[in-house]
Scaffold this active site. Structure first.
Site, short mmCIF file in Angstrom:
data_model
loop_
_atom_site.label_atom_id
_atom_site.label_comp_id
_atom_site.label_asym_id
_atom_site.label_seq_id
_atom_site.Cartn_x
_atom_site.Cartn_y
_atom_site.Cartn_z
N GLU A 144 0.84 -1.18 0.00
CA GLU A 144 0.00 0.00 0.00
C GLU A 144 0.89 1.25 0.00
O GLU A 144 1.87 1.34 0.74
CB GLU A 144 -0.88 -0.01 1.25
N ASP A 170 0.31 -0.96 6.35
CA ASP A 170 0.64 -0.36 7.64
C ASP A 170 -0.17 -1.00 8.76
O ASP A 170 -1.23 -1.56 8.54
CB ASP A 170 0.33 1.14 7.61
N ASP A 180 -1.92 0.41 10.81
CA ASP A 180 -2.93 1.36 11.31
C ASP A 180 -4.28 1.07 10.69
O ASP A 180 -4.47 0.06 10.02
CB ASP A 180 -2.48 2.80 11.01
N ASP A 186 -5.96 2.50 8.24
CA ASP A 186 -6.00 2.43 6.79
C ASP A 186 -5.42 1.11 6.30
O ASP A 186 -5.91 0.51 5.34
CB ASP A 186 -5.20 3.59 6.18
#
Ligand code: 0RA
Length: 642
Positions: free
Chosen positions: A427, A500, A502, A504
């Site tokens: 990503e 990641d 996180d 997202d």
């Protein structure tokens, strides 16, 4: 305690050699010595009780994971027979536990033949692979007990008291010198027992886990059988008709089917033979599919529901949005396929097909409004398929012109051997750049993705082919999608999602997994999909090699270990990685991509049903179940996508 001397007769020596073979090659008998094989030990014992339930004598099975990983399985059946065999001079019960493959063949015409178990190996294998086993039988007015260690009889069957009840209780401790772990996964067992209870109408199965601080437990008992199963699978979906359609027929091959259509675009058919999930399908599934196609086409034609006179609905049109469970019982099943979960008995196709033709044909005639609702959906699926075909052809034609069918963004590897090649789906821009520079270009390819991914739960196949985010993934993997997907064509043995840690990242991970689950399911089933695990923290100090930590526990451990070397917390620099983009190419290689150091989490389909539920809840239209799910699982977000 009394000590029992056991005399070994000729037959018994053979027995010991048999069980010794099991201990030498456990994988051959139980599939593997991983947690999978460990769970199979439980299933083998429980399957015997389910057989007793199928024979009509057992109503309740209770399973306990005790504190020290001892498994206890108790049923209220007739009790394993205790009579002594005149020749071997040992009890039937001891025979079942010590003679390989003694299980199903015992007792001839007892109506006890439809035995389950993926490997169908029975109690003697569990005995051979256990540190100890204790069996307590209540039968014929008595309580009997026998004990084993590593398959050897320590205490032959002995009457230890009186009882008016009947039943069998088995306790065993799997051998930790054979299994990689004894850490049973409660959820996996719970899911399997729920499934077993659905498949055996009226049987109560309860499970308790006494290991943790707060004990867990569940009880499953479904009078509706497969109807309850389909209702459960569809509980968060929008149904096209109120009640599942139910088909049941006893006879040479007992068949039981429940099905219900929803507004979803995917096909969810689960098939079972003798309660074993036939992941690869086979002749029973084939018979069901053929009957569906024929019956709906016949009905549509007879009632003039198709606009163009010669139009034919294809099987996949008719299966869009279906949720079905097909369960058959077969005396001597032949299992084929890569994982031996494909039914091969050729006569079964015709048997299932003709009974579904009759029963479903009648149902549609009697329920015209249901028939109409389903057929409207099939017809629109057929139109969408036409559109998808056109879109696909467009893609194919385009790629034929481009000399290569690979997406432009893909930085491919030099090796062309799928067994050693991997593709990282990354990503974001900067992470993609670092990954490209940091990789080993011989076997590692990088496919960067940008922006928000299409939510495939809400789209049909035609949109997928045309989608500029997913199309590169399809082309890179190289094996098509949906019913065209051909696992033998995959270009990379490992498809690794690197995102990641996180919100997202979680989002893109879930979306990609949804996509693989819906459109490349064999890729997950075959174990080709992985999640990369970038570190969360870096500890650094001048003159010291950087220490990377992947979890909070890791970080605690690292602090402790460094303290033992005299390096205190306040001397260390702590960096918390917010994203992959913060790492330079060398760091990314060292921590996340180098096979020697990295952590990869394999995405498994241990339970496709559970995965489907999660995907539906997280991605579907209904907001309320999603909110509930997230609330319930907020603590476990780490596991959200596995
Ligand atoms: C009667 C006859 C037979 C088995 C059983 C009862 C029986 C076995 C088990 C295993 C776990 N629980 C059980 N409860 C009852 C032998 C019939 C045959 O093997 O064909």
């Amino acid at each position: 305690m009394e000590k029992f001397e056991h005399e070994y007769k000729a037959e018994q020596i053979q027995v010991l050699e048999g069980l010794e073979a099991v201990r030498k090659r456990p994988g051959m008998y139980i599939g593997s010595t991983s947690i999978r094989g460990l769970h199979h030990m439980v299933y083998e014992i429980v399957d015997n009780c389910v057989d007793e339930a199928l024979a009509g004598y057992c109503t309740h099975i209770h399973i306990i994971i005790e504190k020290d990983n001892v498994i206890s399985v108790e049923d209220d059946g007739r009790g394993i027979p205790v009579d002594i065999h005149p020749k071997t001079k040992i009890s039937a019960a001891e025979t079942v536990y010590t003679v390989l493959h003694a299980g199903g063949k015992f007792g001839g015409d007892s109506g006890y033949k439809v035995s389950g178990g993926l490997h169908g190996v029975g109690a003697s294998v569990v005995n051979a692979l256990s540190t100890w086993v204790e069996v307590i039988i209540q039968r014929d007015g008595g309580i009997y007990r026998m004990k084993f260690e590593k398959g050897k009889t320590i205490e032959p069957l002995t009457r230890i008291g009186d009882s008016k009840q009947t039943g069998t209780k088995v306790r065993f401790l799997a051998d930790d010198t054979i299994f990689e772990t004894l850490d049973y996964d409660y959820e996996t067992l719970e899911n399997r027992f729920r499934e077993m209870a659905f498949l055996t109408k009226g049987l109560k199965i309860s499970i308790e886990d006494l290991r943790g601080e707060t004990p867990k437990s569940a009880e499953f008992h479904f009078e509706g059988g497969l109807i309850s199963f389909v209702e459960y699978l569809n509980k968060n979906k929008e149904k096209l008709h109120k009640d599942p359609i139910y088909i049941e027929k006893d006879g040479e091959v007992p068949v039981e089917i429940a099905l219900q259509y929803t507004s979803s675009y995917s096909e969810n058919i689960y098939s079972f033979v003798n309660n074993i999930n036939t992941i690869e399908g086979g002749t029973h599934l084939e018979g069901f599919k053929r009957a569906l196609t024929k019956t709906f086409n016949d009905y549509a034609k007879a009632h003039n529901l198709l606009k163009e006179k010669d139009m034919n609905l294809q099987g996949e049109d008719i299966r869009e949005g279906i949720t079905a469970v097909v369960s058959v019982k077969i005396k001597e099943p032949q299992f084929e396929g890569q994982t031996k979960t494909k039914l091969g008995n050729s006569n079964v196709t015709g048997i299932v097909q003709s009974m579904v033709n009759d029963a479903l044909g009648n149902f549609l005639e009697e329920n015209p409004s249901v028939a109409k609702a389903i057929l409207e959906k099939c017809i629109s699926a057929s139109r969408a398929r036409e559109a998808a075909r056109k879109a696909r052809e467009l893609v194919r034609r385009k790629s034929a012109l481009e000399t290569t069918t690979l997406p432009g963004k893909l930085a491919d590897c030099s090796s062309k051997n799928p067994d050693e090649c991997e593709v990282y789906i990354v990503e974001g821009d900067s992470a993609g750049g670092s990954a490209k520079q940091g990789r080993d270009r011989k076997f590692q390819a990088i496919l960067p993705l940008w922006g928000k991914m299409l939510n495939v739960e809400k789209a049909r196949a035609d949109k997928i082919y045309g989608n500029d985010k997913l199309n590169p993934v399809i082309l890179a993997v190289g094996a098509g999608i949906g019913s065209d997907f051909d696992i033998s064509k995959i270009r990379y043995g490992k498809v690794i999602i690197m995102a990641d840690a996180d919100v997202d990242g979680a989002h893109i991970r879930t979306l990609l997994l949804t996509f693989f689950f819906r459109y490349m399911r064999p890729l997950i089933e075959n174990g080709n999909v992985y999640l990369a695990q970038p570190p969360l923290y870096k500890l650094s100090k001048k003159g010291m090699k950087d220490v990377y930590c992947y979890t909070d526990e890791d970080l605690d451990r690292a602090y402790k270990e460094l303290a033992e070397k005299g390096i205190e917390r306040d001397q260390l620099g702590l960096q918390r990685y917010k994203g992959l983009g913060e790492m330079n190419p060398e760091q990314l290689w060292e921590t996340t991509m180098d096979p020697a150091n990295r952590i990869l989490v394999k995405v498994t389909m241990e339970d496709a049903i559970k995965a489907d539920e999660i995907f539906t809840v997280l991605m579907g239209d209904d907001i309320e179940p999603r909110r509930e799910f997230i609330e319930k699982n907020a603590k476990y977000v780490k596991n959200l996508d596995i």
